[in-house]
Structures are given as C-alpha cells and as structure tokens.
Design a protein around this motif. Structure first.
Motif, PDB file in Angstrom:
ATOM      1  N   ALA A 100       0.963   0.116   8.867  1.00 51.97           N
ATOM      2  CA  ALA A 100       0.810   0.095   7.410  1.00 51.97           C
ATOM      3  C   ALA A 100      -0.665  -0.019   7.048  1.00 51.97           C
ATOM      4  O   ALA A 100      -1.394  -0.832   7.621  1.00 51.97           O
ATOM      5  CB  ALA A 100       1.593  -1.073   6.823  1.00 51.97           C
ATOM      6  N   PRO A 103      -4.180  -2.853   2.074  1.00 52.44           N
ATOM      7  CA  PRO A 103      -4.240  -2.638   0.625  1.00 52.44           C
ATOM      8  C   PRO A 103      -5.657  -2.297   0.172  1.00 52.44           C
ATOM      9  O   PRO A 103      -6.620  -2.998   0.508  1.00 52.44           O
ATOM     10  CB  PRO A 103      -3.779  -3.973   0.050  1.00 52.44           C
ATOM     11  CG  PRO A 103      -2.933  -4.576   1.122  1.00 52.44           C
ATOM     12  CD  PRO A 103      -3.562  -4.150   2.421  1.00 52.44           C
ATOM     13  N   LYS A 119       0.755  -5.997  -6.239  1.00 53.01           N
ATOM     14  CA  LYS A 119       0.011  -6.609  -5.140  1.00 53.01           C
ATOM     15  C   LYS A 119       0.223  -5.805  -3.851  1.00 53.01           C
ATOM     16  O   LYS A 119       1.280  -5.236  -3.618  1.00 53.01           O
ATOM     17  CB  LYS A 119       0.494  -8.044  -4.921  1.00 53.01           C
ATOM     18  CG  LYS A 119       0.298  -8.955  -6.118  1.00 53.01           C
ATOM     19  CD  LYS A 119       0.867 -10.330  -5.851  1.00 53.01           C
ATOM     20  CE  LYS A 119       0.709 -11.254  -7.052  1.00 53.01           C
ATOM     21  NZ  LYS A 119       1.312 -12.598  -6.808  1.00 53.01           N
ATOM     22  N   GLY A 120      -0.826  -5.788  -3.030  1.00 55.26           N
ATOM     23  CA  GLY A 120      -0.707  -5.181  -1.709  1.00 55.26           C
ATOM     24  C   GLY A 120      -0.493  -3.682  -1.724  1.00 55.26           C
ATOM     25  O   GLY A 120       0.120  -3.117  -0.825  1.00 55.26           O
ATOM     26  N   ASP A 137       4.732  -3.758  -6.041  1.00 53.76           N
ATOM     27  CA  ASP A 137       4.096  -4.416  -4.897  1.00 53.76           C
ATOM     28  C   ASP A 137       4.375  -3.652  -3.597  1.00 53.76           C
ATOM     29  O   ASP A 137       5.488  -3.170  -3.360  1.00 53.76           O
ATOM     30  CB  ASP A 137       4.636  -5.839  -4.732  1.00 53.76           C
ATOM     31  CG  ASP A 137       4.288  -6.745  -5.906  1.00 53.76           C
ATOM     32  OD1 ASP A 137       3.429  -6.360  -6.725  1.00 53.76           O
ATOM     33  OD2 ASP A 137       4.885  -7.845  -5.995  1.00 53.76           O
ATOM     34  N   GLY A 138       3.341  -3.556  -2.765  1.00 49.39           N
ATOM     35  CA  GLY A 138       3.512  -2.996  -1.431  1.00 49.39           C
ATOM     36  C   GLY A 138       3.682  -1.499  -1.363  1.00 49.39           C
ATOM     37  O   GLY A 138       3.984  -0.947  -0.297  1.00 49.39           O
ATOM     38  N   GLU A 155       8.861  -1.425  -5.670  1.00 56.18           N
ATOM     39  CA  GLU A 155       8.137  -2.099  -4.588  1.00 56.18           C
ATOM     40  C   GLU A 155       8.504  -1.540  -3.206  1.00 56.18           C
ATOM     41  O   GLU A 155       9.619  -1.111  -2.950  1.00 56.18           O
ATOM     42  CB  GLU A 155       8.406  -3.603  -4.622  1.00 56.18           C
ATOM     43  CG  GLU A 155       9.845  -4.001  -4.396  1.00 56.18           C
ATOM     44  CD  GLU A 155      10.059  -5.495  -4.589  1.00 56.18           C
ATOM     45  OE1 GLU A 155      10.579  -6.126  -3.652  1.00 56.18           O
ATOM     46  OE2 GLU A 155       9.712  -6.008  -5.670  1.00 56.18           O
ATOM     47  N   ASN A 156       7.465  -1.534  -2.352  1.00 59.89           N
ATOM     48  CA  ASN A 156       7.579  -1.114  -0.954  1.00 59.89           C
ATOM     49  C   ASN A 156       8.034   0.333  -0.779  1.00 59.89           C
ATOM     50  O   ASN A 156       8.572   0.714   0.265  1.00 59.89           O
ATOM     51  CB  ASN A 156       8.509  -2.048  -0.175  1.00 59.89           C
ATOM     52  CG  ASN A 156       7.962  -3.459  -0.092  1.00 59.89           C
ATOM     53  OD1 ASN A 156       6.772  -3.655   0.167  1.00 59.89           O
ATOM     54  ND2 ASN A 156       8.806  -4.443  -0.329  1.00 59.89           N
ATOM     55  N   ARG A 174      11.817   0.727  -2.157  1.00 59.77           N
ATOM     56  CA  ARG A 174      11.893   1.276  -0.784  1.00 59.77           C
ATOM     57  C   ARG A 174      12.231   2.769  -0.763  1.00 59.77           C
ATOM     58  O   ARG A 174      12.859   3.262   0.175  1.00 59.77           O
ATOM     59  CB  ARG A 174      12.892   0.491   0.071  1.00 59.77           C
ATOM     60  CG  ARG A 174      12.554  -0.991   0.203  1.00 59.77           C
ATOM     61  CD  ARG A 174      13.644  -1.739   0.928  1.00 59.77           C
ATOM     62  NE  ARG A 174      14.920  -1.668   0.213  1.00 59.77           N
ATOM     63  CZ  ARG A 174      15.245  -2.448  -0.815  1.00 59.77           C
ATOM     64  NH1 ARG A 174      14.390  -3.375  -1.239  1.00 59.77           N
ATOM     65  NH2 ARG A 174      16.417  -2.317  -1.422  1.00 59.77           N
TER      66      ARG A 174
END
Length: 354
Positions: A100, A103, A119-120, A137-138, A155-156, A174
C-alpha cells in the motif's frame, strides 16, 4: 530468489494434513503441468486429476477427498478447498508485491479546495479531484484518475490508473476499479426529431455499493434519471457495458463482454457468462445463471440455468445443438425416403416452384 519452508506456509491453512517433508523449501506457485522442483502446485479442478501423479512440484495442495496416485518424493498437503487456501497465500504475496502506498498527494495532482479528503489517502500523479468531491479514509487513487464534481468514494476503496468516476457518482466502501474503467459516462439515449437523433439528457448517477469490483475498460452509464445501481459484493469483469438505469443485485457475477441494455433488473447472485447480451426493460430473477454468448430477449425466472439465443433451459439448449449437428444426415435421409417413395417435388435444398 526467496524460498519459504512449507512448514511456515501451512500455518495460514485451515487444518492441513501433511504427508512428507514439511521442511521442503518453495519459491514459486505453478500449475500441475508446468511445475518444477521447488514449486507449490494444487488440484483445484478434478479434471486435472490425471496431472497429479505426473507433476514435478515439490509440494501439492490436494482436497481431502482425493484418492488417486501422488508423485514419489512430493510433499502432500490435504485441505478442504485447495483453491481457497491458495487464495490466502496469494493475498499475502500480493501485499508484498504491491505494498500500500504511503498517504500523500502528488505535486502534479489537482485537488479542488472544496473537496473533502479523508485520513490516510493516497492521491497519485495527474489525479483530478473536482469541486465538492468526497474521498473517504484510506482511499488510493493510483494516478491519472478523474473524480468528478460532488462524487463520493467510500473508505478503503482502490482506484487503479486511468479509472474515471464522473460527477455525482457514488462508490461504497472497499470498491475496486481496474485500469481504464468509466463510472458515470452518459447513458445512450436519443429520440428522433425531424429526421435527426436528438440526445436525451442523462441527469442521474451511478451508485456502486460496498465491495463491488469493476474490471478494466468496463463502462457503467449514468442513469437518465435516478440511478444506475450495482449491488454490494457484485464482481464485474473486463470490457462489460452496463447501460443507464440498470439495477444489479447483490453478489452477482458479470463475465467479460457482457452487455446489458437500459432499465433491466438483474437479481441477487445472478451469473451472466461471457459475451451474454441482455435486452432492455427485462427482469432476471435471483440466482439465475445464463451461459456464455446467450442473447436474452425476455424475462428469466429465478434460479434458472439457461443458455442460447433465445435462452432455453441448459440441457434442452444442449440437446438442440446436438440435433443441429445432425441436420445434414437428416437431409440425406429425407432425400432417400423421397426417392424411395417416388416423390420428385423438391422439399429441401431450394425454394419450391409454384
């Protein structure tokens, strides 16, 4: 080349039964046919069972139910589902090969000041994030991506290079987009006016729910109004076309080159084989399976297993194909019968004369 002892690898498997040397070192994964010493192989499909005793792999993942011969000297690992256990191993390898990214925002990226960035988040080279967009996030935007006005990415989610999310479209958590796919291109809508094709504005959006995956160069059109929907857990292959206002249920599978026309409803757990075409304004029931290269021109009941154009129950379609293969023989037999009966009138081969 890095080598890993089998004794360490099997720790991620569920209740493995080891026969042979657990200390054998492995450096690659290969098919039964192509495996070399030092390779790990597996039997994921029983049609390849004859390859097991001939393989040169140093270790083989086999189902507990396998009763055939095994090669001398190979270490055998018996599990409930070799393919699933191998997937666990490949997931670990994948993280090592493609870690990964840290960030950051690449200096060539353009992020509107009104966009909300979680975030991230990683934003790669030449990414454009437009007014009012929300990035959870992510999230990873690998590079050359376009995130349109007021689009949302959960997120993600992982967005590969050159994938595009157009204005107002929404991605759940996801979500994974492969390179070059387009979410929210205009639906294909025109009306004839005075001999011209006049474009119908497409003012809806696309919504991809959680855990959806979309393949390379697939296009999912925005709705004419409201939304084009892809349900949670659905996996879409490369080169698929989903038209405006289509609704796809949860955990469906769409294989490469499927095309779905507008306003069709695809139920939960539906499987559409490669190159299947589905006409517009139809309903395909939950759990239905449609074989590859089928042309669907009517509603399909739930839990059906169909194939062909038009789709028929699988075994009936197979039987019809067998009959078609025997048509030349039938033609010859009919000619012989006509000759035996003294019938001179042609009934096959060319149009009858009045």
């Amino acid at each position: 080349m890095t080598k890993y002892p089998l004794s360490e690898i099997v720790k991620i498997f569920e209740n493995p039964e080891i026969q042979g040397d657990a200390s054998v070192e492995l450096s690659a994964i290969s098919s039964l046919e192509k495996a070399k010493p030092g390779d790990l192989s597996f039997l994921g499909n029983k049609k390849y069972s004859p390859e097991v005793p001939k393989t040169k792999a140093s270790a083989i993942l086999l189902p507990r139910s396998y009763k055939g011969e095994v090669p001398e000297g190979a270490t055998i690992v018996r599990v409930d589902d070799p393919s699933m256990e191998l997937a666990k191993l490949c997931a670990i390898i994948e993280k090592q090969l493609w870690p990964a990214p840290k960030p950051s925002v690449h200096p060539t990226a353009s992020v509107d000041e009104s966009a909300k960035i979680g975030k991230g988040v990683f934003i790669g080279a030449n990414v454009i994030v437009c007014e009012g967009a929300e990035i959870g996030d992510g999230v990873v935007l690998q590079g050359n991506n376009y995130v349109g006005r007021f689009a949302k990415i959960g997120e993600n989610s992982f967005i590969m290079p050159n994938a595009v999310i157009m204005d107002y479209c929404e991605l759940g958590k996801r979500v994974k987009l492969q390179p070059g796919c387009v979410i929210g291109s205009d639906g294909y809508g025109y009306v004839p006016v005075n001999g011209q094709h006049v474009k119908v504005p497409q003012v809806g959006k696309v919504v991809l729910e959680d855990d959806v995956e979309v393949g390379a160069n697939t296009t999912i059109d925005r709705a004419r109004f409201d939304k084009t929907l892809v349900g949670a857990g659905t996996k879409i292959d490369n080169l698929v076309q989903v038209a405006h206002n289509v609704e796809i249920g949860k955990c469906a599978l769409l294989v490469s080159q499927v095309g779905i026309s507008g306003s069709t409803h695809i139920g939960n757990y539906v499987v559409l084989g490669g190159q299947t075409g589905v006409a517009g304004h139809l309903k395909i029931g939950d759990g239905a399976m449609i074989g590859g290269q089928s042309g669907v021109n009517g509603d399909i009941p739930p839990k059906s297993y169909m194939r062909g154009t038009p789709p028929r129950p699988y075994m009936r379609a197979h039987k019809i194909e067998i009959f078609i293969g025997h048509l030349p023989e039938l033609y010859d037999r009919v000619k012989d019968i006509e000759s035996h009966l003294g019938i001179e009138k042609k009934t096959f081969g060319k149009a009858q004369q009045p």
